[in-house]
Enzyme design. Structure first.
Site, PDB file in Angstrom:
ATOM      1  N   LYS A  83      43.824  16.000 -10.798  1.00  0.00           N
ATOM      2  CA  LYS A  83      44.313  14.769 -10.966  1.00  0.00           C
ATOM      3  C   LYS A  83      44.236  14.591 -12.636  1.00  0.00           C
ATOM      4  CE  LYS A  83      42.492  12.450  -6.976  1.00  0.00           C
ATOM      5  NZ  LYS A  83      40.852  11.723  -6.444  1.00  0.00           N
ATOM      6  N   GLN A 108      35.184   9.715  -7.898  1.00  0.00           N
ATOM      7  CA  GLN A 108      35.849  10.471  -7.077  1.00  0.00           C
ATOM      8  C   GLN A 108      34.746   9.974  -5.738  1.00  0.00           C
ATOM      9  OE1 GLN A 108      38.304  12.508  -7.145  1.00  0.00           O
ATOM     10  NE2 GLN A 108      37.944  12.008  -4.729  1.00  0.00           N
ATOM     11  N   ASP A 158      42.337   3.498  -8.357  1.00  0.00           N
ATOM     12  CA  ASP A 158      42.091   3.668  -7.138  1.00  0.00           C
ATOM     13  C   ASP A 158      42.849   2.386  -6.036  1.00  0.00           C
ATOM     14  OD1 ASP A 158      41.971   6.806  -6.341  1.00  0.00           O
ATOM     15  OD2 ASP A 158      39.802   6.381  -6.846  1.00  0.00           O
TER      16      ASP A 158
END
Ligand code: NAD
Length: 301
Positions: free
Chosen positions: A51, A95, A118
């Site tokens: 990412k 994460q 997200d």
């Protein structure tokens, strides 16, 4: 026809790079993403590295904030509040998975939805369901973009989604059943939405018969060869989200990645199908970049 997520993601990265260059040329700062990583899960470390690399490729600043897995929930929440209030950070992600002693839901809920790139906060999910402007989670956003770029209309189509997770199954079902005029910003197609959606899961009875009535099947179950040729009709569109490791001693690593679809036998019947790897995966990463730019624009202009 193969839906080439790798190529489409590369096209989108080139577009994003140009947009970021334009911002810099106007004297504005670059967008910035922060990624919180807790512990040393090897898969998570790889995802985070990918990412950050993807951000750097398009000119988005990216910062990794790593914590030992012994971090307390309170310290993590304090860090989230700091990022919520840091004007130099446009978006950030935590994460997953988190260590067991940390309540994932409490952590995600603490993220300011305007920085939730997200798209996993209850606020963003609720806004998506209501068709309000929101940040959509990366994989569903990527699937929608892939359909849009190949001009695959969903209006009036029967879409079968296999899997009901919060990150894939539920949000993609919501997006594709929306009325297009309520659709979310940053999407390239207006013809997406208006589908008739059936959500299937591990307790669904007669999955085969349901799938045979589908115009479009989106599989996100985590089960190799779950979707077989006898479950699909001629001309079906198949989106394979699954990522599974299967043993393969002919490869240096001893395994290879496969999706949830018996690709070899389903592909000849499909009008469009995503490969694994090279389908949904690259679209997921690029969606995070699109969300970061979207958050930057919505919060700064
Ligand atoms: P999950 O693992 O949380 O849940 C799987 C879902 O599939 C459940 O809702 C379950 O009810 C359903 N399911 C499992 N077996 C089934 C069966 N035999 N019949 C019908 N339904 C069944 O789901 P997830 O987190 O959405 O992940 C699904 C898969 O997608 C995994 O392989 C994951 O690695 C992959 N994934 C890929 C990407 C990507 O970018 N390509 C992103 C997220 C997840």
């Amino acid at each position: 026809m193969i839906l080439d997520g790798k190529q489409i993601a590369a096209d989108i990265r080139a577009e994003l790079k140009e947009q970021v260059s334009e911002l810099l040329a106007q004297g504005k700062r670059a967008p910035k993403l922060a990624v919180i990583l807790v512990g040393h899960n090897p898969a998570s470390e790889t995802y985070v590295a990918n990412k950050i690399k993807a951000c750097q490729e398009v000119g988005i600043d990216a910062e990794k904030i790593a914590y030992d897995e012994t971090i307390t929930q309170q310290t993590l929440l304090t860090e989230i509040h700091r990022l919520n209030n840091d004007p130099s950070i446009d978006g950030f992600i935590v994460q997953l998975p988190l260590p067991e002693h940390i309540n994932e839901s409490a952590v995600l809920s603490a993220i300011d939805f305007r920085k939730d790139v997200d798209g996993l906060t209850p606020e963003n999910v609720g806004r998506t369901v209501q068709g309000l402007p929101s940040l959509v989670s990366a994989t569903p956003r990527g699937i929608r973009e892939l359909l849009a770029r190949y001009n695959i209309a969903t209006e009036g189509k029967h879409v079968v989604v296999i899997g009901r997770s919060n990150i894939v199954g539920k949000p993609i079902a919501m997006l594709l059943m929306q009325r297009p005029y309520l659709s979310l910003p940053g999407m390239s197609a207006s013809s997406l939405g208006d589908a008739t959606v059936t959500i299937c899961h591990s307790k669904t009875q007669d999955l085969d018969a349901i799938c045979r009535t589908a115009d479009i099947i989106i599989v996100a179950a985590g089960s190799p060869k779950l979707l077989t040729a006898n479950m699909v009709k001629e001309g079906v569109v198949v989106i394979d989200v699954g990522i599974n490791r299967v043993e393969d001693q002919t490869t240096p690593r001893g395994y290879r990645l496969v999706g949830d679809v018996d690709f070899e036998n389903v592909a000849p019947k499909a009008s469009y199908i995503t490969p694994v790897p090279g389908g949904v995966g690259p679209m997921t990463i690029v969606s995070l970049l699109q969300n970061t730019l979207q958050a930057y624009k919505e919060n700064n202009f």
